[in-house]
Each structure stands twice: as C-alpha cells, then as structure tokens.
Design a protein around this motif. Structure first.
Motif, PDB file in Angstrom:
ATOM      1  N   ASP A 329       1.907 -15.472  16.323  1.00  0.00           N
ATOM      2  CA  ASP A 329       1.538 -14.009  16.535  1.00  0.00           C
ATOM      3  C   ASP A 329       2.003 -12.691  14.695  1.00  0.00           C
ATOM      4  N   PRO A 330       1.128 -12.011  14.641  1.00  0.00           N
ATOM      5  CA  PRO A 330       1.674 -11.460  13.002  1.00  0.00           C
ATOM      6  C   PRO A 330       3.019 -10.081  13.646  1.00  0.00           C
ATOM      7  N   GLU A 331       3.219  -9.672  15.242  1.00  0.00           N
ATOM      8  CA  GLU A 331       4.377  -9.124  15.455  1.00  0.00           C
ATOM      9  C   GLU A 331       5.098  -9.940  15.353  1.00  0.00           C
ATOM     10  N   ASP A 332       5.720 -11.120  15.086  1.00  0.00           N
ATOM     11  CA  ASP A 332       6.990 -12.018  14.967  1.00  0.00           C
ATOM     12  C   ASP A 332       7.511 -11.502  13.252  1.00  0.00           C
ATOM     13  N   VAL A 333       6.759 -11.010  11.719  1.00  0.00           N
ATOM     14  CA  VAL A 333       7.705 -11.114  10.785  1.00  0.00           C
ATOM     15  C   VAL A 333       7.151  -9.178  11.062  1.00  0.00           C
ATOM     16  N   ASP A 334       8.461  -9.195  10.066  1.00  0.00           N
ATOM     17  CA  ASP A 334       8.850  -7.781  10.260  1.00  0.00           C
ATOM     18  C   ASP A 334       7.512  -7.481   8.671  1.00  0.00           C
ATOM     19  N   VAL A 335       7.857  -7.866   8.143  1.00  0.00           N
ATOM     20  CA  VAL A 335       7.054  -7.160   6.639  1.00  0.00           C
ATOM     21  C   VAL A 335       5.537  -8.931   6.209  1.00  0.00           C
ATOM     22  N   LEU A 336       5.084  -7.903   6.304  1.00  0.00           N
ATOM     23  CA  LEU A 336       3.797  -8.844   5.832  1.00  0.00           C
ATOM     24  C   LEU A 336       3.321  -8.506   4.135  1.00  0.00           C
ATOM     25  N   MET A 337       3.972  -9.166   3.148  1.00  0.00           N
ATOM     26  CA  MET A 337       2.842  -8.349   2.075  1.00  0.00           C
ATOM     27  C   MET A 337       2.066 -10.026   1.406  1.00  0.00           C
ATOM     28  N   GLY A 338       1.621  -9.480   0.771  1.00  0.00           N
ATOM     29  CA  GLY A 338       0.640 -10.455  -0.004  1.00  0.00           C
ATOM     30  C   GLY A 338      -0.052  -9.858  -0.673  1.00  0.00           C
ATOM     31  N   THR A 339      -1.167 -11.119  -1.785  1.00  0.00           N
ATOM     32  CA  THR A 339      -1.536 -10.330  -3.099  1.00  0.00           C
ATOM     33  C   THR A 339      -3.321 -10.203  -3.231  1.00  0.00           C
ATOM     34  N   PHE A 340      -4.022  -9.647  -3.378  1.00  0.00           N
ATOM     35  CA  PHE A 340      -5.676  -9.158  -4.242  1.00  0.00           C
ATOM     36  C   PHE A 340      -5.568 -10.474  -5.118  1.00  0.00           C
ATOM     37  N   THR A 341      -4.839 -10.927  -6.022  1.00  0.00           N
ATOM     38  CA  THR A 341      -4.874 -11.823  -7.170  1.00  0.00           C
ATOM     39  C   THR A 341      -5.448 -12.970  -7.319  1.00  0.00           C
ATOM     40  N   LYS A 342      -5.419 -13.863  -5.588  1.00  0.00           N
ATOM     41  CA  LYS A 342      -6.086 -15.298  -5.522  1.00  0.00           C
ATOM     42  C   LYS A 342      -7.728 -14.990  -5.013  1.00  0.00           C
ATOM     43  N   SER A 343      -7.314 -14.783  -3.211  1.00  0.00           N
ATOM     44  CA  SER A 343      -8.258 -15.339  -2.453  1.00  0.00           C
ATOM     45  C   SER A 343      -9.140 -14.731  -2.611  1.00  0.00           C
ATOM     46  N   PHE A 344      -9.252 -13.115  -2.708  1.00  0.00           N
ATOM     47  CA  PHE A 344      -9.619 -11.793  -3.218  1.00  0.00           C
ATOM     48  C   PHE A 344     -10.765 -11.638  -4.837  1.00  0.00           C
ATOM     49  N   GLY A 345     -10.122 -12.707  -5.878  1.00  0.00           N
ATOM     50  CA  GLY A 345     -10.379 -12.316  -6.787  1.00  0.00           C
ATOM     51  C   GLY A 345     -10.054 -10.997  -7.675  1.00  0.00           C
ATOM     52  N   ALA A 346      -9.223  -9.947  -6.978  1.00  0.00           N
ATOM     53  CA  ALA A 346      -9.022  -8.981  -7.690  1.00  0.00           C
ATOM     54  C   ALA A 346      -7.971  -7.908  -8.286  1.00  0.00           C
ATOM     55  N   ALA A 347      -7.466  -7.726  -7.962  1.00  0.00           N
ATOM     56  CA  ALA A 347      -6.036  -6.994  -8.561  1.00  0.00           C
ATOM     57  C   ALA A 347      -5.117  -6.244  -6.918  1.00  0.00           C
ATOM     58  N   GLY A 348      -4.260  -6.322  -7.309  1.00  0.00           N
ATOM     59  CA  GLY A 348      -3.373  -5.836  -6.905  1.00  0.00           C
ATOM     60  C   GLY A 348      -1.846  -6.312  -5.636  1.00  0.00           C
ATOM     61  N   GLY A 349      -1.075  -5.679  -4.147  1.00  0.00           N
ATOM     62  CA  GLY A 349      -0.995  -6.393  -3.544  1.00  0.00           C
ATOM     63  C   GLY A 349      -0.753  -5.619  -2.128  1.00  0.00           C
ATOM     64  N   TYR A 350      -0.142  -5.438  -0.963  1.00  0.00           N
ATOM     65  CA  TYR A 350      -0.092  -4.878   0.275  1.00  0.00           C
ATOM     66  C   TYR A 350       0.847  -5.339   0.806  1.00  0.00           C
ATOM     67  N   ILE A 351       1.341  -4.389   1.346  1.00  0.00           N
ATOM     68  CA  ILE A 351       2.731  -4.754   3.027  1.00  0.00           C
ATOM     69  C   ILE A 351       1.317  -4.190   4.058  1.00  0.00           C
ATOM     70  N   GLY A 352       2.082  -5.199   5.104  1.00  0.00           N
ATOM     71  CA  GLY A 352       1.318  -4.578   6.441  1.00  0.00           C
ATOM     72  C   GLY A 352       2.442  -4.614   7.274  1.00  0.00           C
ATOM     73  N   GLY A 353       2.407  -4.288   8.805  1.00  0.00           N
ATOM     74  CA  GLY A 353       4.053  -4.447   9.792  1.00  0.00           C
ATOM     75  C   GLY A 353       3.645  -3.116  10.757  1.00  0.00           C
ATOM     76  N   LYS A 354       4.801  -2.784  11.348  1.00  0.00           N
ATOM     77  CA  LYS A 354       4.362  -1.120  11.455  1.00  0.00           C
ATOM     78  C   LYS A 354       4.475  -0.099  11.195  1.00  0.00           C
ATOM     79  N   LYS A 355       3.545   0.928  12.003  1.00  0.00           N
ATOM     80  CA  LYS A 355       3.160   1.724  11.153  1.00  0.00           C
ATOM     81  C   LYS A 355       4.887   2.164  11.075  1.00  0.00           C
ATOM     82  N   GLU A 356       5.773   2.142  11.684  1.00  0.00           N
ATOM     83  CA  GLU A 356       6.709   3.233  10.625  1.00  0.00           C
ATOM     84  C   GLU A 356       7.550   2.571   9.587  1.00  0.00           C
ATOM     85  N   LEU A 357       7.187   1.237   9.341  1.00  0.00           N
ATOM     86  CA  LEU A 357       7.806   0.890   8.702  1.00  0.00           C
ATOM     87  C   LEU A 357       6.685   1.395   6.767  1.00  0.00           C
ATOM     88  N   ILE A 358       5.272   1.787   7.279  1.00  0.00           N
ATOM     89  CA  ILE A 358       4.994   1.840   6.051  1.00  0.00           C
ATOM     90  C   ILE A 358       5.050   3.094   5.989  1.00  0.00           C
TER      91      ILE A 358
END
Length: 504
Positions: A329-358
C-alpha cells in the motif's frame, strides 16, 4: 559445492511479509583475485609517486592544475595530494567516460570518435562517427528516450505553444497548467493524495530532505544510498547513522538504540526518525527489502523516505515501482520520491504522499522556492509517457514495454550466468553489474566492448569498493533479443590477451 559456499544468497528472512520469492546473490571476491587486485592498485600507486617525482623535477610534463607562482602564499585552491588518484589512476582509463554521443540515446546510438595523444589528458575529435553502437549504459528502461512517436510529437507541439524555457520559479510566474496536470497524473499513478514535481532529480533529494528533517532529528541511511540522498541528509543538519546495505538486523539495532538512548548527551527523544532507502540500488542491482523496512518503520514509529529513481517504471506488473513489485500500500511509505530521467525519458523528479506533506513542501522546499520550474516540453514528455504506461493513451504499448523489460532482464541475467560471469543483484533488476575486480581490466573492458560496437559503463573505486570494480549493463525494453545476444562476445573479451595482459 565450493561455489555455493562462496555465494552469499540474500533470501527472504520473513516469508510472511512477502507475496513473491525474493532472493539476491552477491558472490564474495575470491581470495586470489582480491590479492591480485590490491597488488594492481599498489603498483599503480608506486608508479604514481614516481611520476609525481618526475613532474616535480620537470622531467615529465605536468598537465595538472597548479597554483600560480604569485599565489604560493595563499591558501591553496587545489589539494594536490587529494587529486593523486585522479592524476595517476583515473587518467589511465579516462577515455572510458564522458564519451560524446550524437544521436538519440536509444537501443542504439552514434558516438563521436576521439583520440588522445597525451595519455588521456586531452582528446581530439577525428571527425568520424561510430555508428549503431548498442547502448547498454543508458537508464532508458522503457525505451521512451526517442525522437519519434506519440511522446516526441506531443512534446514538439507543446514546444510550439509554450516555448522551451519558463524563466521563473513555480511561486512566481513559472506555474503552468502543464505542471498542474502532471502533478495530478503523478499522484494518480502513484496512488497517493498529492504530488509535486521538480526540474532536477538530484535536487529533489538534496533540497527536500533538509525541509523534512533538521537539528534534533535522526536519519538512518542505507550505506549504498545515492550521493543526492547523502548530500540532502548532510545539509539537513540531522544526526546521520548508516546501516549495512539491505540488512534489517543492522537497521533494527539502530532503531532500537535510537529509541532507548535518545539524543547524544541530553538523551531526549529524537524529534523525528527518518529511514532513507532506494528502490533499486544503481551500482549493486539490488532491490530494497521493502516489506521488512515497512514492518520496522511501523514497529518503531519512524518515517520512511523511499527513492524510486531506478525502480519507478522498471519494476512491478504495472510499472509503478517497488511498491507495485511487492504489492504494498502506498500509504505505508511517508515520502515517495522518484525521477523522470530513467523510465520516462525526460528530466526532473517528484515527491508524492499526503496532501499535508506536499502543501508543506510547496512552502518550505528550497527547490520549489528558488529553482526554475520544469520546462513545458519535458513536462509533456512525462505526461504522455506516463499515460502510455497507465494505458490511458488507448493502447497497450505501455504494458507491452513493461513486460518486454522484464523478459529482457531475465534473459540477459540468465545468459550471463550460463557463461560463468559473476553478476550482482536481484533477478528482476534491469541494472546488471558484471564483476571485473582488477583495476587494469576496467579500461580494457570498456575499450574492447567499444571495438565490438557495444557501449557499456565501467565503474571502479571510489564509486565501488576497491576490490569490486565492475561493468554495469542497463537493460531496456527497446533492446531486441538479437541485441542482447551480443553478450556472446563477452567470453572472447574475457579471454583476450588485451584484457589479460593489460598493464597496470
């Protein structure tokens, strides 16, 4: 039997937490190989000191940066001794890195030919191009790094509408509707409440960890975490403790000690304990033991920061990373981070999680407040490739690429093992390290592969332990079986005199 004793199999310790088999193997360096490797580095060091002596007495021309004579009494800008490795060891194999390409870094690429007449201190371009080099070094896991097709056309259309540069931060005049669309799509893709995107993957870690932790907080970091995670942890001012790679006993001991003893001197409870791990470790090809990490995180009431730079898009039946791979369950991870530089053939990164965190990061993150926002063509590349992976483009291309990557990874790793090569990591990891060990083999292996039109990354100390130099192959969904079959030349390279007798 002896071979089995030499191999450390990281098998599932707590089977109840896993819904699929999980095993990783790391063969210990044979004693003879370790001794010869240390001897190789010793010989290189001795010759390095000899050459430094010759340079000091002007017998050999010195190519390194030096202080000007009128600045001799200043505090030196260049630490001569610290550059010893770069000067005397790295320069011997420098031609294996920074090779300029002049095409799309897809399954095949074109390299600009270059030569050196001063032992890799400088390079000259011959004007020729090495065509159709099989690309085994790029992180193009799903093959989206291309200049034709749906994603490229969409990015070109957006470029005509929005231009290339944004020239402003998100908080000023750089917040485009494309950014809003991308963030909603990323949140949906990850299965979280909200997400935030950044223009640089490295800065996503290094600039956001300091916003999440500070003085009086404790960061527990895997010993093989990426430099961006290490830098972010150091910039935060938090206390940092390192646990052994993927070792849950080591992690639990640190968690228990942190709770029992609290902060140094005062013994007050830690304000926050943050566990920092990666999905796939890019040098080892190993996958994080996430079910066990989550169990420990819950048991000791800690927070979890998961870097999915290499695992997002590359793992899981839906390509949604290590959480999808383990069915968690994604809710079990407090901060989900990743990049778009590998699988998406682009650049940049992201952080996902609770709305309060963002919402908090939008106001507090240095990367959000001061950095220029993501370019609109890059955002559109991510949107279209992510929709393709999710199947929202109305095709099955994304699903087919995810399946093809898994098949290519399994096939490539199996063939290497059949040929007797020592490889590291998880069977499902598209990062495949092939062990070379000896320093002289690092450059020789890369050169011999390029002679056979294969581009590969070779890695040595200090990026790896001193006796664990390796070649790192990155498998892509864009690779065909015929391309992967080029590994049949590896036994020829391994047995060639060029690799066996290359001077240290």
């Amino acid at each position: 039997m002896l071979l089995l004793l030499q191999i450390q199999n990281h098998v599932t310790c707590n089977g109840a937490l896993y819904n699929r088999p999980f095993s990783e193997s790391f063969e210990e360096t044979p004693m003879l190989v370790a001794v010869l490797t240390y001897m190789g580095y010793g010989i290189l060091t001795l010759f390095g000191y000899l050459r430094d002596f010759l340079r000091e007495w002007k017998i050999e021309k010195c190519h390194v940066a030096q202080e000007r004579e009128e600045q001799r009494d200043f505090v030196p800008l260049y630490q001569d001794f610290e550059n010893f490795y770069t000067r005397n060891l790295y320069m011997r194999i420098r031609d294996s890195w920074n090779r300029p390409i002049c095409s799309v870094p897809g399954a095949k690429m074109d390299l600009v030919e270059r030569v050196s007449h001063d032992y890799n201190w400088t390079f000259e371009y011959t004007g020729k191009v090495i065509k159709d080099v099989i690309n085994m070094g790029s992180y193009n896991y799903l093959g989206f790094a291309e200049n034709m097709g749906y994603c490229a056309d969409a990015a070109a259309d957006v470029t005509m509408k929005y231009g290339i540069g944004v020239s402003s931060t998100r908080q000023e005049m750089g917040n485009l509707d494309k950014h809003e669309e991308l963030e909603m799509l990323v949140a949906k893709f990850l299965g979280v409440e909200a997400s935030m995107v950044f223009g640089m993957g490295f800065a996503t870690n290094s600039m956001n960890i300091p916003a999440l932790t500070g003085k009086g907080c404790l960061i527990l970091s895997d010993e093989l975490n990426h430099a961006s995670l290490v830098l972010g942890a150091r910039l935060s001012g938090s206390t940092i403790r390192v646990f052994k790679h993927n070792n849950m006993q080591s992690l639990e001991k640190l968690l228990r000690d942190a709770i029992v003893h609290g902060q140094p001197r005062t013994h007050r409870p830690w304000k926050k304990i943050l566990i920092v791990v990666e999905g796939i470790y890019s040098m080892e090809g190993s996958v994080v033991r996430l079910p066990e990490v989550i169990a420990l995180k819950k048991k000791y009431k800690a927070y979890l920061y998961l870097d999915e730079a290499h695992s997002i898009g590359a793992l899981g039946p839906r390509g949604r990373g290590v959480l999808d791979y383990f069915g968690l369950d994604p809710e079990d991870v407090d901060v989900l981070m990743g990049t778009f530089t590998k699988s998406f053939g682009a650049a940049g990164g992201y952080i996902g999680g609770k709305k309060e965190l963002i919402d908090y990061l939008r106001a507090q993150s240095h990367s959000a407040v001061y950095a220029t926002s993501m370019s609109s063509p890059v955002a559109e590349q991510i949107i279209t490739s992510m929709k393709c992976i999710m199947g929202e483009d109305g095709t099955t291309i994304g699903r087919e690429r995810i399946q093809q990557l898994a098949e290519n990874t399994t096939y490539f790793r199996r063939r290497l093992r059949e040929m007797g090569f020592i490889i590291y990591g998880n069977n499902d990891s598209p990062v495949v390290p092939v062990m070379l060990y000896m320093p002289a083999k690092i450059g020789a292996f890369g050169r011999e592969m390029l002679k056979r039109n294969i581009g590969v990354v070779v890695v040595g100390f200090p990026a790896t332990p001193i006796i664990e130099s390796r070649a790192r192959f990155c498998v892509s969904a864009a690779h065909t079986k015929e391309m992967l079959d080029v590994l049949s030349v590896l036994p020829q390279i391994s047995s060639s005199r060029a690799l066996q007798l290359c001077p240290s």
